[in-house]
Structure formats: C-alpha cells, structure tokens
Design a protein around this motif. Structure first.
Motif, short mmCIF file in Angstrom:
data_model
loop_
_atom_site.label_atom_id
_atom_site.label_comp_id
_atom_site.label_asym_id
_atom_site.label_seq_id
_atom_site.Cartn_x
_atom_site.Cartn_y
_atom_site.Cartn_z
N VAL A 29 4.21 -0.63 -5.67
CA VAL A 29 3.35 0.28 -4.93
C VAL A 29 2.60 1.15 -5.93
N LEU A 30 1.29 1.24 -5.78
CA LEU A 30 0.49 2.09 -6.64
C LEU A 30 0.08 3.35 -5.88
N GLY A 31 0.16 4.50 -6.55
CA GLY A 31 -0.32 5.74 -5.95
C GLY A 31 -1.83 5.72 -5.81
N THR A 32 -2.36 6.73 -5.16
CA THR A 32 -3.79 6.78 -4.85
C THR A 32 -4.51 7.89 -5.61
N GLU A 33 -3.92 8.36 -6.72
CA GLU A 33 -4.54 9.41 -7.53
C GLU A 33 -4.73 8.93 -8.96
N ALA A 62 0.83 -1.21 0.00
CA ALA A 62 0.00 0.00 0.00
C ALA A 62 0.86 1.25 0.00
N ASP A 63 0.39 2.29 -0.67
CA ASP A 63 1.10 3.56 -0.76
C ASP A 63 1.39 4.11 0.63
N ALA A 64 2.61 4.66 0.80
CA ALA A 64 3.05 5.34 2.02
C ALA A 64 3.07 4.41 3.23
N THR A 65 3.28 3.12 2.99
CA THR A 65 3.44 2.18 4.10
C THR A 65 4.80 1.50 4.00
N VAL A 66 5.07 0.65 5.00
CA VAL A 66 6.38 0.02 5.12
C VAL A 66 6.36 -1.38 4.50
N ALA A 67 7.32 -1.63 3.63
CA ALA A 67 7.51 -2.97 3.07
C ALA A 67 8.44 -3.77 3.98
N ASP A 68 8.28 -5.07 3.96
CA ASP A 68 9.08 -5.97 4.79
C ASP A 68 10.43 -6.22 4.12
N SER A 69 11.47 -5.64 4.67
CA SER A 69 12.80 -5.83 4.08
C SER A 69 13.24 -7.29 4.12
N GLY A 70 12.64 -8.08 5.00
CA GLY A 70 12.98 -9.48 5.10
C GLY A 70 12.58 -10.29 3.88
N ARG A 71 11.71 -9.73 3.04
CA ARG A 71 11.31 -10.41 1.81
C ARG A 71 12.30 -10.16 0.68
N LEU A 72 13.28 -9.29 0.92
CA LEU A 72 14.13 -8.79 -0.17
C LEU A 72 15.58 -9.19 0.04
N LEU A 73 16.33 -9.22 -1.06
CA LEU A 73 17.74 -9.58 -1.00
C LEU A 73 18.64 -8.37 -1.23
N GLN A 74 18.51 -7.75 -2.40
CA GLN A 74 19.35 -6.61 -2.77
C GLN A 74 18.50 -5.65 -3.61
N PRO A 75 17.51 -5.04 -2.95
CA PRO A 75 16.49 -4.27 -3.69
C PRO A 75 16.96 -2.94 -4.22
N LYS A 76 16.28 -2.50 -5.27
CA LYS A 76 16.42 -1.16 -5.85
C LYS A 76 15.02 -0.63 -6.12
N SER A 135 4.80 6.55 -2.43
CA SER A 135 5.88 6.44 -1.46
C SER A 135 5.95 5.04 -0.86
N VAL A 136 7.14 4.70 -0.36
CA VAL A 136 7.33 3.44 0.35
C VAL A 136 8.48 3.60 1.33
N GLY A 137 8.37 2.88 2.45
CA GLY A 137 9.48 2.78 3.40
C GLY A 137 9.84 1.31 3.55
N PHE A 138 10.94 1.05 4.26
CA PHE A 138 11.37 -0.32 4.48
C PHE A 138 11.47 -0.59 5.97
N SER A 139 11.34 -1.85 6.36
CA SER A 139 11.13 -2.20 7.76
C SER A 139 12.31 -1.89 8.65
N GLY A 140 13.48 -1.57 8.07
CA GLY A 140 14.59 -1.10 8.88
C GLY A 140 14.34 0.26 9.50
N THR A 141 13.23 0.91 9.14
CA THR A 141 12.86 2.19 9.74
C THR A 141 12.40 2.03 11.18
N ALA A 142 12.37 0.80 11.69
CA ALA A 142 11.91 0.46 13.04
C ALA A 142 10.39 0.42 13.13
N LEU A 143 9.71 0.65 12.02
CA LEU A 143 8.27 0.44 11.97
C LEU A 143 8.01 -0.97 11.47
#
Length: 280
Positions: free
Chosen positions: A164-168, A88-102, A256-264
């Motif tokens: 992630v899809l925007g909401t507009e 979902a837009d502007a939420t945190v993705a689980d970094s544990g699902r990823l290896l070397q993301p871009k 927007s997107v964040g990653f779970s290392g943000t402590a969220l």
C-alpha cells in the motif's frame, strides 16, 4: 536445471494456488545458496509473467535488525513487485488472497530515472528518485508457520504479498530518512511496531543503493517509473483477518489498510471520514 530447484518452485506454486502453506523448500534445494534460492524465485517470476502479471518494481527485504532477529537471518534479500499486488491507501485488502500475513511499515521510492550506471552511489539514488512516500507491505509466507531460512524466503519471492502506498509524495531532496520516526497502530490505536529510518540498513537510501547495485549486476537494473519498497523500519506485526492498521511516518504522512474480515468488501474504504485508529 537441478531437480530440486524445480521441485521447490512447484511446491511454492501449489501452496499459493491452494492457499495451503507448505513445508520449507530448503530440504529440496541442492545447496541452500542464495544463487539457488534466486533461481527458484526466477521460475516463479517467469510463471507470473506467463500468466499476464506485470512487474512494477522490487522490494528489499530483511533490512531491519528486528525483522532479521524475528526470522533468524542476517542479510537483506529482494523480491519482485507486480501491479496486482498494490492496494489503495485506506481501503480493504482481500484476506482470501493471504495465508499468514504480517504488516510492515516502510518508505517507498518512486524512480524517475534508471539506476544502471557502473558507479552507482547514494547521490545517484537520490537523483533518480522522483519522490518517496509512506508505505505498508503485507508480507506473507507460503511456508507453514513462517518456518524459514534465508533460502526459503528468497525462493518465496522474499515472502511478498501486497503493498500500500500513501498519498503524500515527498521530495527526497534535503530529507534525512534516517531520522524518520515510524509508529504502526491497529484499529484501536494500540502500537504494534515502532522504529526509525536508521533501522533500514542504516538509511533507506543505502537499502535502495544495495538493491540497485545487485539488480544491475544481475542484468535486470531498476528502471524509471518503478517502485522500490526499501525495507521495514521496525518489527513485523501479525495481521488479523479483521484488522485495520495505520503507519504514521514523520515527514511522510500516514498510510492505512484493512482486511476483509472487517465485514467490508475488498476495495471498500475503511474509514473515509477520519484517520484509521481514531474513534468518534
């Protein structure tokens, strides 16, 4: 089936399962052709469907000259989008699902009609599109160090991971996507990538047309309700484990997107009160 195709598929599946990047698969593929690489991708897709995953669309990859230069390739490819890849837009993705993301900024097309006609053209793509929306694709490679050729990335589902899809949502009618300006910034507001719609095969509509014709010819045409990520508008940006990223696309808004290392926790909103990248 040639032994190398199955061997390549198992190598990629093991990398995904263990979250440990693997060696390139080009060394085991019989001829390194696009047909052979897509045969590997098809095995991975079938395994995902057997595991209960659901296809919701496709992605076009390697559309931007900048990305092609980054990866040393010279033509587009495509992969499959599954329902569990959406964040979902502007939420945190689980970094544990990823290896070397871009992270890449893109334009997503949501289809209102099938694209399966013999005479597909840009007008047909526009007519079949319910709306377009700003999007982020979180690409990832199961292959260590992104040491990939065209065959490697195709086999690896076009190096796809999340999106992630925007909401507009925006009506495509009368909209010239070639002039859309994109800026991708991190959580400090620093620019990570810039580009325009023209960087995507000259026009994102043309990228979707290429995909529609390719999928039609393969007997798996694009269908109403599906999502198409049309390709990057600028260079990929490395994604830090604690990073926050926002793409601003003129006429289409932000995503927007964040990653779970943000402590969220995965799924938490990154910045519910203000746009990402803007401090109090």
């Amino acid at each position: 089936m040639p032994k190398g195709i199955q061997q390549a598929a198992e190598r990629l599946l093991e990398a995904a399962r263990t979250r440990t990047p693997c060696a390139p698969v080009r060394d085991v593929l019989p001829d390194g052709s696009a047909e052979t690489a897509y045969a590997v991708q098809n095995i991975l897709t079938a395994r995902s469907l057997d595991d209960g995953r659901r296809i919701v669309g496709r992605k076009v990859g390697l559309t931007s000259p900048a990305v092609q230069r980054q990866l040393g390739v010279d033509r587009p490819d495509f992969g499959v989008l599954f329902a569990d890849m959406e964040i979902a837009d502007a939420t945190v993705a689980d970094s544990g699902r990823l290896l070397q993301p871009k992270v890449e900024a893109e334009i997503a097309f949501v289809l209102a009609a099938d694209l399966d006609a013999v005479d597909l053209d840009a007008a047909a793509v526009r007519s079949a599109t319910a709306h377009v929306v700003a999007a982020l694709e979180i690409v990832d490679s199961r292959i260590a160090g992104w040491d990939i050729t065209f065959a490697d990335t195709v086999a690896d589902n076009a190096s796809s991971a999340l999106y992630v899809l925007g909401t507009e949502p925006t009506d495509l009618a009368g909209l010239d996507l070639t002039t859309v300006r994109m800026e991708l910034v991190d959580g400090t507001g620093a620019t990570m990538s810039e580009g325009t719609g023209a960087a995507c095969l000259g026009d994102p509509v043309e990228a979707v047309l290429w995909l529609a014709r390719t999928c039609r010819d393969l007997g798996a045409p694009l269908r109403a309700g599906e999502i198409v990520l049309s390709g990057a508008l600028g260079p990929m940006a490395p994604a830090a484990a604690d990073g926050v990223y926002t793409a601003r696309l003129s006429d289409l808004g932000t995503v927007s997107v964040g990653f779970s290392g943000t402590a969220l926790r995965p799924g938490d909103r990154v910045a519910p009160e203000r746009p990402l990248g803007v401090s109090n």
